[in-house]
Each structure stands twice: as structure tokens, then as C-alpha cells.
Design a protein around this motif. Structure first.
Motif, PDB file in Angstrom:
ATOM      1  N   VAL A 190      14.498  -4.770   7.702  1.00 16.99           N
ATOM      2  CA  VAL A 190      13.733  -3.517   7.612  1.00 16.99           C
ATOM      3  C   VAL A 190      12.240  -3.815   7.627  1.00 16.99           C
ATOM      4  O   VAL A 190      11.458  -3.172   8.339  1.00 16.99           O
ATOM      5  N   GLN A 191      11.848  -4.839   6.859  1.00 18.56           N
ATOM      6  CA  GLN A 191      10.437  -5.234   6.813  1.00 18.56           C
ATOM      7  C   GLN A 191       9.956  -5.707   8.179  1.00 18.56           C
ATOM      8  O   GLN A 191       8.845  -5.369   8.613  1.00 18.56           O
ATOM      9  N   ALA A 192      10.784  -6.488   8.875  1.00 19.42           N
ATOM     10  CA  ALA A 192      10.409  -6.993  10.194  1.00 19.42           C
ATOM     11  C   ALA A 192      10.217  -5.853  11.191  1.00 19.42           C
ATOM     12  O   ALA A 192       9.310  -5.895  12.035  1.00 19.42           O
ATOM     13  N   ALA A 193      11.068  -4.836  11.103  1.00 19.21           N
ATOM     14  CA  ALA A 193      10.921  -3.677  11.988  1.00 19.21           C
ATOM     15  C   ALA A 193       9.624  -2.931  11.704  1.00 19.21           C
ATOM     16  O   ALA A 193       8.917  -2.504  12.624  1.00 19.21           O
ATOM     17  N   ALA A 194       9.294  -2.779  10.418  1.00 19.25           N
ATOM     18  CA  ALA A 194       8.029  -2.121  10.052  1.00 19.25           C
ATOM     19  C   ALA A 194       6.838  -2.943  10.547  1.00 19.25           C
ATOM     20  O   ALA A 194       5.864  -2.393  11.078  1.00 19.25           O
ATOM     21  N   ASP A 195       6.925  -4.266  10.390  1.00 15.66           N
ATOM     22  CA  ASP A 195       5.854  -5.145  10.861  1.00 15.66           C
ATOM     23  C   ASP A 195       5.677  -5.013  12.374  1.00 15.66           C
ATOM     24  O   ASP A 195       4.551  -5.000  12.879  1.00 15.66           O
ATOM     25  N   ARG A 196       6.798  -4.912  13.065  1.00 15.46           N
ATOM     26  CA  ARG A 196       6.750  -4.804  14.530  1.00 15.46           C
ATOM     27  C   ARG A 196       6.026  -3.528  14.947  1.00 15.46           C
ATOM     28  O   ARG A 196       5.354  -3.482  15.976  1.00 15.46           O
ATOM     29  N   ARG A 197       6.136  -2.501  14.136  1.00 17.41           N
ATOM     30  CA  ARG A 197       5.468  -1.226  14.416  1.00 17.41           C
ATOM     31  C   ARG A 197       4.033  -1.201  13.890  1.00 17.41           C
ATOM     32  O   ARG A 197       3.329  -0.197  14.025  1.00 17.41           O
ATOM     33  N   GLY A 198       3.604  -2.303  13.284  1.00 18.29           N
ATOM     34  CA  GLY A 198       2.250  -2.373  12.757  1.00 18.29           C
ATOM     35  C   GLY A 198       2.043  -1.528  11.522  1.00 18.29           C
ATOM     36  O   GLY A 198       0.960  -1.005  11.280  1.00 18.29           O
ATOM     37  N   ARG A 199       3.101  -1.396  10.707  1.00 23.04           N
ATOM     38  CA  ARG A 199       3.019  -0.564   9.511  1.00 23.04           C
ATOM     39  C   ARG A 199       3.359  -1.364   8.266  1.00 23.04           C
ATOM     40  O   ARG A 199       4.178  -2.283   8.308  1.00 23.04           O
TER      41      ARG A 199
END
Length: 272
Positions: A190-199
């Protein structure tokens, strides 16, 4: 990871990020092939040592990678050779870093397809499901149960309702249960997906469902405080009794009634 490994991981993943972004739909293929490399590293301590030996020349390591994995996409062998050229505190850290590159490639595919937000939300919902179903979580995490049985159980839960990327990442998490807890692995996804979105990821636990206006207000407050776009993931837990608990990274702001009662209890005890 310790300092040396962490520095190597960050440097290679930073260089691989644009490659993953440019891969388009190939991101899924790159991710799966990187997982093939991880499985090879898992199965061979001698291979891990050969690729992390600081006395071995980087060109020799790259040649070994090309020899062993030459049938894979050149973008995969390039990033694995780059990982091998770096220094590592422990040989197992190389395996973890290559796994992260595989996740990065799959999330890049989701982003290119315009579904990265969906993937993040689905991962979060599965996280919440497992946190509320302890018996299911234990069964999926049990390494004494065969991989096939764990995956069959997962498929029974998912029922084919999730995005392809979400599905692939969850299968991988269950298939390769390691030292860390399964729920921790999913949280990292979940964190990696948020990071990928720049959030920045803000995990919120509330006694009741937050209204749209409350969510907007909370996001505005957090964005002002952190100076960064915020991804808000909200879970409802009636046991907190009231208020909310917000976690951003390692920082926790606990405004729940439960926390306040616990603080009052501790003050009373200390005054006796």
C-alpha cells in the motif's frame, strides 16, 4: 536493511524507476521476471554470495547475471546486474531489493494503465479484511501449509474481483511468506503504491465512517502540515469509541477517546 544495503537499494531503484515508468504494459512482464530472479536467489545461497561478494569484479558479476538470466528481458538483467555491482551488508538484502524492483515494475504498469489508485485502494481493503479476520490471516501466513493450499485459499477470498496488478501482488505476498508478517507485507505494498503516486500515506482509524467533508478537511490539514499531497486510507473500528487516530509514516497522532481514557488512567495510577 543496514546503511550499506539501504544506500545500494535506493540508488538502483532510483535509476530503475524511469525504466519501469517507460515500460508501459511490459511492467507486468518485468515484475514477473524479476520475481523469477528472486526465486533463484532464494534457492541458492552460493548465488547470493557470488553476486554480493565485494572482492568480485562488477563486470564478472554482470557476466554471471547475463549467463544465468540471459533468457529474460534485458531491462531485467540490467537492473539485476546493477544491484550486483553494489555493496551489501548481507547477501539476503539483495533478494529483498530485487523483489522491490519487481513490485515497482508492476505498480508502474498500473500507473501507465491509469489504475494505480484502484490498486492501492484494493490492497488497503484486503489489508483491513485480514486485520479483521485473524483465522484467515493465520492460515494465509502459515508456512507449514503448502504454497498451493495457501494460494487456493487466497483465490477463494478474492473471487477474481480485483485488478490484475492487485491480484498478482497479493498472490506473490502469500506465495512467498517470509520472516515478516503477511499483513506487514501488504502494508508495504500500500505504501509503495502511494509512493508511486507521489503521495504521503495517511492511515486513519475512526470510530465511525468519515463523511466526504470530514475527509476533505482532514486531507487539507495534513497537506498543510506536511507540505505534500496526502493519500487518506480510512478504516472504521468501533472499539476506539470516538475520535480518530492518524498515522503518517512513523508519526502517530492519536486523538481517539480510547487514547484519552488510557492517558487519564495512567495519570490516576501515577498519582497513587
Amino acid at each position: 536493511m543496514r546503511g550499506t544495503s539501504e544506500a545500494s537499494r535506493k540508488a538502483v531503484l532510483k535509476a530503475f524507476g524511469p525504466v519501469a515508468s517507460a515500460s508501459g504494459a511490459d511492467g507486468m512482464k518485468l515484475g514477473r521476471e524479476l520475481f523469477v530472479v528472486v526465486d533463484a536467489l532464494d534457492g541458492s545461497a552460493s548465488l547470493r554470495r557470488a553476486l554480493t561478494d565485494p572482492a568480485r569484479d562488477a563486470d564478472a558479476k554482470a557476466a554471471l547475471v547475463k549467463h544465468l538470466f540471459g533468457g529474460l528481458d534485458s531491462r531485467v538483467t540490467d537492473v539485476v546486474a546493477d544491484f550486483a555491482a553494489r555493496r551489501w551488508s548481507e547477501d539476503l538484502d539483495l533478494r529483498v531489493a530485487v523483489e522491490e524492483a519487481g513490485v515497482e515494475a508492476m505498480l508502474a504498469a498500473a500507473q501507465n494503465a491509469g489504475v494505480i489508485e484502484t490498486v492501492e485502494e484494493e490492497l488497503f481493503q484486503v489489508q483491513r479484511l485480514l486485520e479483521g479476520e485473524r483465522d484467515l490471516l493465520v492460515a494465509l501466513s502459515n508456512r507449514s501449509v503448502s504454497r498451493e493450499i495457501r494460494l487456493e485459499l487466497l483465490e477463494g477470498v478474492l473471487k477474481g474481483r480485483l485488478n490484475e496488478v492487485t491480484h498478482a501482488l497479493l498472490r506473490r505476498a502469500v506465495e512467498k511468506v517470509r520472516g515478516q508478517r503477511l499483513i506487514t507485507t501488504i502494508k508495504l505494498l500500500v505504501q509503495a503504491a502511494a509512493d508511486r503516486r507521489g503521495r504521503l500515506l495517511a492511515s486513519v482509524v475512526s470510530a465511525v465512517e468519515l463523511s466526504a467533508a470530514q475527509r476533505t478537511r482532514l486531507v487539507t490539514i495534513l497537506q498543510s502540515a506536511y507540505g505534500h499531497e496526502i493519500q487518506l486510507n480510512v478504516a472504521v473500528d468501533p472499539e476506539v469509541l470516538g475520535g480518530i487516530k492518524v498515522q503518517v509514516g512513523t508519526e502517530v497522532v492519536d486523538g481517539t477517546v480510547l487514547a484519552r481514557l488510557d492517558e487519564a488512567r495512567r495519570r490516576l495510577v501515577s498519582q497513587r
